[in-house]
Design an enzyme around this catalytic site. Structure first.
Site, PDB file in Angstrom:
ATOM      1  N   CYS A 198       0.701  -1.065  -0.154  1.00  0.00           N
ATOM      2  CA  CYS A 198      -0.103   0.014   0.119  1.00  0.00           C
ATOM      3  C   CYS A 198       0.907   1.138  -0.327  1.00  0.00           C
ATOM      4  O   CYS A 198       2.250   1.225  -0.296  1.00  0.00           O
ATOM      5  CB  CYS A 198      -1.055   0.065   1.019  1.00  0.00           C
ATOM      6  SG  CYS A 198      -0.041  -0.377   3.001  1.00  0.00           S
ATOM      7  N   THR A 199       0.275   2.863   0.194  1.00  0.00           N
ATOM      8  CA  THR A 199       1.112   3.568  -0.131  1.00  0.00           C
ATOM      9  C   THR A 199       2.005   3.327   1.104  1.00  0.00           C
ATOM     10  O   THR A 199       3.330   3.848   1.078  1.00  0.00           O
ATOM     11  CB  THR A 199       0.311   4.868   0.466  1.00  0.00           C
ATOM     12  OG1 THR A 199      -0.896   5.063  -0.708  1.00  0.00           O
ATOM     13  CG2 THR A 199       1.127   6.137   0.243  1.00  0.00           C
TER      14      THR A 199
END
Length: 346
Positions: A198-199
């Site tokens: 994810c980020t």
């Protein structure tokens, strides 16, 4: 001292534009039980507001998740404030890939029930039994191997503009929905090596624990997320396996990782990866729009919204909900398809 911003948006943005110093855009998170989240929130505001720190910080009983913009000349002082708190002392900090210092224009710190809205009962499974943390280099080397599956744990409007090679990118616009989709998609692949990303890593903490609870045997997660991966790959002189742009939740809405544009304008189909919000404030949908369409539609997502913007009319809640429960992406998919159908007919 007021513990919240009291200056209007226009003035704040003007002040940011006139700043003569540089800023650093950073992010960090940590799961850690807090006895008094509200007091912790207020203490942070007292520490950071006088230094002109900006950002969006969420505090919950389970910890903190922060994206911030800190003046360079106050950065050392800012780091010292972290040492005051057990939860923040020694916390890993991720730095922006591309940073013009204009990521945030005010300081917002909110207390929330959870750091990530997953809709799950944390008491139903062990949230601390997370997957194996992989460094950016280790994650890079595992991509493409036999019996390995890469899963994007971000929303679809994020993965549309950039993702890892061969990654599964579910068409979900909430984390809760994505957990359900991923579990179903991988139901018959529980013995494979699962690579989650994810980020910045916070969503993978919950997702990896949930998948292990569901019987997945080899769950791994990218430690530090795409942000840390990009830094490590660049430092090592390697060609990134992440293609396109990394979506970020600030004024920039994205930062390029490998320079490629892999997405299209939702209105005309030309290559574009610039997200924007519909300028009809009764709509405000997030979508991808090229400069030509921005001019043609007056910054709006459809001719109808452009007309409402000019007329100064607010779109009714009934019209918004008509596209689906989410205002962020599902509506965008529906309206863009309708608009492209019109163009095809013409």
């Amino acid at each position: 001292m007021f513990l919240y911003n009291r200056i209007n948006k226009e003035e704040l943005k003007q002040r940011l534009a006139e700043e003569s110093f540089q800023r650093k855009t950073i992010s960090f998170y940590k799961y850690h039980i807090l006895d008094d989240p509200q007091k912790f929130r207020d203490d942070l505001f007292r520490d950071w507001y006088p230094m002109d720190c900006f950002g969006r910080i969420y505090v919950a009983r389970e910890g903190i998740n922060a994206q911030m913009s800190v003046p360079e000349h106050h950065f050392d002082t800012f780091l010292k404030t972290l040492e005051k708190y057990k939860i923040l002392n020694g916390i890993p900090i991720k730095y922006a890939i591309e940073d013009d210092g204009k990521s945030f224009y005010k300081l917002t710190i909110k207390v929330r029930p959870k750091l990530v809205a997953d809709g799950l009962d944390d008491g139903s499974y062990d949230v601390t039994n997370v997957g194996k943390h992989l460094s950016g280099i280790d994650f890079h080397e595992q991509i493409g191997k036999v019996n390995t599956v890469v899963v994007d744990m971000r929303n679809y409007y994020e993965s549309e503009i950039g993702h890892f090679e061969g990654a599964i990118c579910p068409e979900a616009d909430t984390f809760r929905e994505e957990l359900e989709i991923v579990t179903d998609l991988l139901e018959d692949q529980k013995d494979k090596k699962v690579l989650l990303y994810c980020t910045g890593g916070i969503r993978c903490e919950k997702a990896s624990a949930y998948l292990k609870h569901k019987g997945f045997n080899d769950v791994n997660q990218l430690h530090g997320g795409i942000l840390e991966y990009s830094r490590q790959i660049k430092s090592a002189g390697l060609e990134p396996k992440f293609i396109g742009k990394n979506f970020v939740f600030d004024e920039r809405l994205g930062e390029s990782v490998n320079g490629e544009v892999i997405s299209k304008c939702h209105q005309c189909g030309t290559a574009c990866d610039a997200h924007t919000n519909c300028d009809n404030h009764g709509c405000h949908i997030l979508f991808i729009q090229c400069p030509e369409c921005a001019k043609k539609y007056n910054g709006c997502c459809t001719p109808e919204c452009a007309e409402e913007k000019v007329a100064g009319k607010a779109r009714s809640a009934e019209k918004r909900v008509g596209f689906g429960n989410s205002r962020k992406f599902r509506k965008s998919l529906s309206l863009i398809q309708a608009e492209q159908d019109k163009l095809t007919v013409q």
